[in-house]
Design an enzyme around this catalytic site. Structure first.
Site, short mmCIF file in Angstrom:
data_model
loop_
_atom_site.label_atom_id
_atom_site.label_comp_id
_atom_site.label_asym_id
_atom_site.label_seq_id
_atom_site.Cartn_x
_atom_site.Cartn_y
_atom_site.Cartn_z
N HIS A 1 3.32 6.98 -6.76
CA HIS A 1 2.62 8.22 -7.12
C HIS A 1 3.60 9.39 -7.11
CE1 HIS A 1 -1.58 10.32 -6.61
NE2 HIS A 1 -0.99 10.61 -7.75
N HIS B 1 0.83 -1.21 0.00
CA HIS B 1 0.00 0.00 0.00
C HIS B 1 0.87 1.26 0.00
CE1 HIS B 1 -3.49 2.57 1.23
NE2 HIS B 1 -2.53 3.26 1.82
N GLU B 2 1.77 1.34 0.94
CA GLU B 2 2.60 2.55 1.04
C GLU B 2 3.50 2.72 -0.18
OE1 GLU B 2 2.04 4.84 3.07
OE2 GLU B 2 0.64 3.70 4.32
N HIS C 1 1.79 4.73 -2.76
CA HIS C 1 1.99 6.17 -2.58
C HIS C 1 3.36 6.59 -3.12
CE1 HIS C 1 -1.56 7.13 -0.29
NE2 HIS C 1 -1.27 6.28 0.69
#
Length: 683
Positions: free
Chosen positions: A479, A472-473, A476
């Site tokens: 991104h 999940h991280e 980020h």
């Protein structure tokens, strides 16, 4: 200090402009901030003193170029303030909080600057602007208006006072929470009380106790959320109760670290600020500039999901109670600290899966290299080379250079995996250097988790949830790494709050994707893959316990909305009573299913950037679940799919309306059906 003695005062000479943490001392930060404030305000004055009419170049470009020293100091400092908050760093953070708020107001509320931006905004259709340039004008005008730039001087003065006080209180909230979380870490004198934990988990607990001078004892540090990973394994019910009680009492047990008065004042001041800006509540002010648009839209979604989630949680509770009644010699009513333990027993019985027993297959280095990095290679053509020669802000952090498929440099990725007393709870990504073509900078991003550090010489074995968190991280991080914008205003994760979780949630899908999980989920001793069929059974459990998980999340999201729906003048006198009434209102007041975050340790909304925005996780998950369907329909982890997702969504940052970018990627608006199916709420 001079440029010779303070390394923050000049651009870093290190690769990718990485801050030279090997030379930066704590006493360098405040002088760099003060000089950064002065320099940016001087740059703003030069913009507003231009005698000629506003142009995109003399106003917007100059505005985006301003503040480079302040950005450099801010990125360097706030990385440390969250990941290694020593007493000295905390003191600096407290002093900085009102100064930063005042400086931001000095720019956003500058009447002369607002006039120039408004002039460009009023004639935007007649200006020869590229799409990103047009959006820059629109966003600056919108953000300055929402910040109060159109207010009269007396209102601006009060607004500045409110912003500074809220900023100071937010820093106090985080400091209190960190201190209370450390104080409430649960110490066990007898290892037998931790029966059920693996040898590796016991050694981590022994190491944590030893680091505090508690030789021969074991210590369980508390995560940010209400539950604790150990609750699923601890056989001793009293031990489970102690852990849950410690977790839920954080910030609300009296004494110097009590956060109840702090959060009540923050909520009250936010409500006053919203009224000053012309909004009925802080929630209305926040959602006005998100994809949701209004708090009513958020409320409709949360209420629509809460009823089926509570219904499913009630069915799950009944199943767990039957298990207790049938298996325990002396049955007892299920309580919150029992839920995870009996859920794992039920999962094992129904699916032949014991998630606690999976840890030997999730060795951290292999998950990172053969899982997280390998997935990024398959989808985006990335490769990673560790750079131990580059300085880091803490010995526990590691730096990797990231390369594109053609061998060109993309940026740096910093991973700080392990928990420590000076690190705030939870997991997050933050930029250390933001990408910008205008400034000529490439991205440097960091991921922080709070994994228990194993004893020396032992492997770090992750839980299934920790593997998911790392994927999940890293979403980020992608991104931020893939940002391809001109203006720093739009770099990386500088998007609407209720959109920012979307890319990270999408990246979670690769955790159990066949080709990827087969490569990294190998037993750390035998190199055997996960047992045949286990991955399929894990996928089959996608809706298992989702009544609980959805309810605890929705309870926190609703609590956030309730806290920030207060009109100006209303106050929270009794935090516990307020919470109880709010949760009863939405039907999520089951005592066996506590809210994921209670107000006194709800760092997302009182010391993070999610106030009135915690709903964004489920809001973004509509897009995420719909995107997962697209990948499945189009062949999964293929380079062409990754490239489309990167170019049309990840790379545009905030330079494009997020829903427009989504339509460009998907070919239509997102549909909610995949989310309902994923969470078992479609029946």
């Amino acid at each position: 200090m001079t440029v010779e003695t303070n390394p923050l005062l000049t651009p870093s000479a290190l690769p990718y402009a990485l801050p030279d943490y090997g030379r930066i001392r704590a006493d360098h930060y405040l002088p760099a901030f003060r000089q950064g404030f002065e320099e940016q305000l001087a740059e703003i004055r030069r913009i507003t003193m231009v005698r000629s009419m506003p142009t995109f170049e003399n106003t917007m470009v100059a505005l985006e170029r301003s503040g480079e020293l302040l950005d450099r100091a801010s990125h360097a400092f706030y990385t440390v303030a969250s990941a290694d908050a020593t007493a000295e760093i905390q003191a600096i953070d407290e002093e900085l909080a009102p100064l930063m708020a005042a400086h931001q107001d000095a720019i956003l509320l500058d009447a002369a600057l607002y006039w120039r931006v408004s002039q460009l905004h009023d004639q935007i259709d007649a200006l020869p602007l590229e799409p990103e340039q047009r959006r820059l004008v629109e966003r600056w005008h919108r953000e300055m208006t929402l910040a109060g730039a159109a207010l009269d001087e007396s209102a601006k003065t009060r607004l500045t006072e409110l912003n500074q006080r809220i900023s100071s209180l937010s820093t106090t909230f985080e400091k209190n929470l960190l201190a209370d979380t450390n104080e409430l870490a649960v110490v066990f004198d007898d290892a037998a009380d931790l029966d059920g934990l693996s040898a590796g988990e016991l050694s981590s607990a022994a190491r944590a106790a030893s680091e505090r001078g508690l030789e021969g004892k074991h210590l369980l540090a508390l995560p940010l959320f209400t539950g604790h990973p150990a609750l699923a394994a601890l056989t001793n019910r009293e031990s489970r109760r102690r852990v849950m009680e410690a977790s839920r009492s954080r910030g609300a047990r009296g004494g110097e670290h009590d956060n109840r008065g702090v959060l009540a004042e923050i909520a009250s001041l936010r409500a006053e600020r919203a009224a000053l800006l012309g909004y009925a509540s802080h929630a209305a002010a926040v959602t006005a500039d998100e994809t949701a648009g209004t708090p009513e839209a958020v409320e409709r979604m949360l209420r629509d999901l809460a009823a089926p989630a509570a219904r499913n949680a009630a069915a799950e509770r009944a199943a767990l109670q039957r298990l207790i009644d049938e298996t325990e010699p002396e049955p007892f009513p299920l309580e919150a600290h029992d839920w995870a333990f009996y859920t794992e027993k039920l999962r094992t019985a129904q699916y032949d899966i014991d998630t606690a027993a999976l840890r030997p297959w999730f060795e951290a280095e292999r998950v990172l290299h053969d899982g997280v990095f390998a997935a990024a290679g398959r989808l985006y053509g990335l490769s990673f080379t560790e750079r131990p020669d580059l300085p880091v802000y803490h010995p526990g952090a590691r730096t990797f250079e990231v390369f594109q498929e053609d061998g060109s440099a993309l940026g740096l990725y910093v991973l700080d995996l392990y928990t420590r007393d000076s690190k705030r709870g939870g997991a997050w990504m933050n930029p250390i250097v933001s990408q910008s073509a205008l400034r000529g900078t490439l991205p440097v991003v960091a991921n922080n988790l709070n994994v228990s550090k194993p004893a020396d010489g032992e492997p770090a074995l992750l839980t299934l949830d920790e593997v998911n968190t790392l994927f999940h991280e890293f979403g980020h991080a992608l991104h931020g790494l893939f940002s391809e914008v001109t203006y720093p205003h739009f770099s990386g994760t500088n998007v609407f709050r209720d959109f920012v979780e979307f890319p990270s949630q999408v990246n979670e899908m690769w955790m159990l994707w066949p080709e990827i999980v087969d490569a990294y989920a190998r037993h750390h001793e035998s190199d055997e893959p996960l047992p045949a069929g286990l991955v399929e059974r894990l996928r089959a459990t996608e809706t298992f316990n989702q009544g609980f998980e959805t309810s605890e999340y929705l309870a926190a999201a609703w609590l956030d909305q309730a806290l920030h729906a207060l009109p100006s003048g209303d106050a929270i006198d009794d935090v516990a009573a307020f919470e109880a009434a709010a949760l009863a209102d939405i039907g999520l007041d089951d005592p066996a299913v506590p809210t994921r975050y209670s107000s006194a340790y709800f760092a997302h909304v009182f010391s993070g950037g999610y106030s009135a925005g915690y709903y964004s996780y489920i809001w973004s998950e509509v897009l995420d679940a719909d995107t997962v369907e697209w990948f499945r329909e189009n062949g999964g982890a293929q380079r062409s799919n990754g490239e489309r997702f990167r170019r049309r969504l990840l790379g545009v940052g905030g330079s494009k309306d997020p829903l427009e970018a989504y339509r460009d990627f998907r070919g239509r608006d997102a549909e909610i059906a995949p989310l309902l199916q994923r969470r078992g709420l479609d029946h």
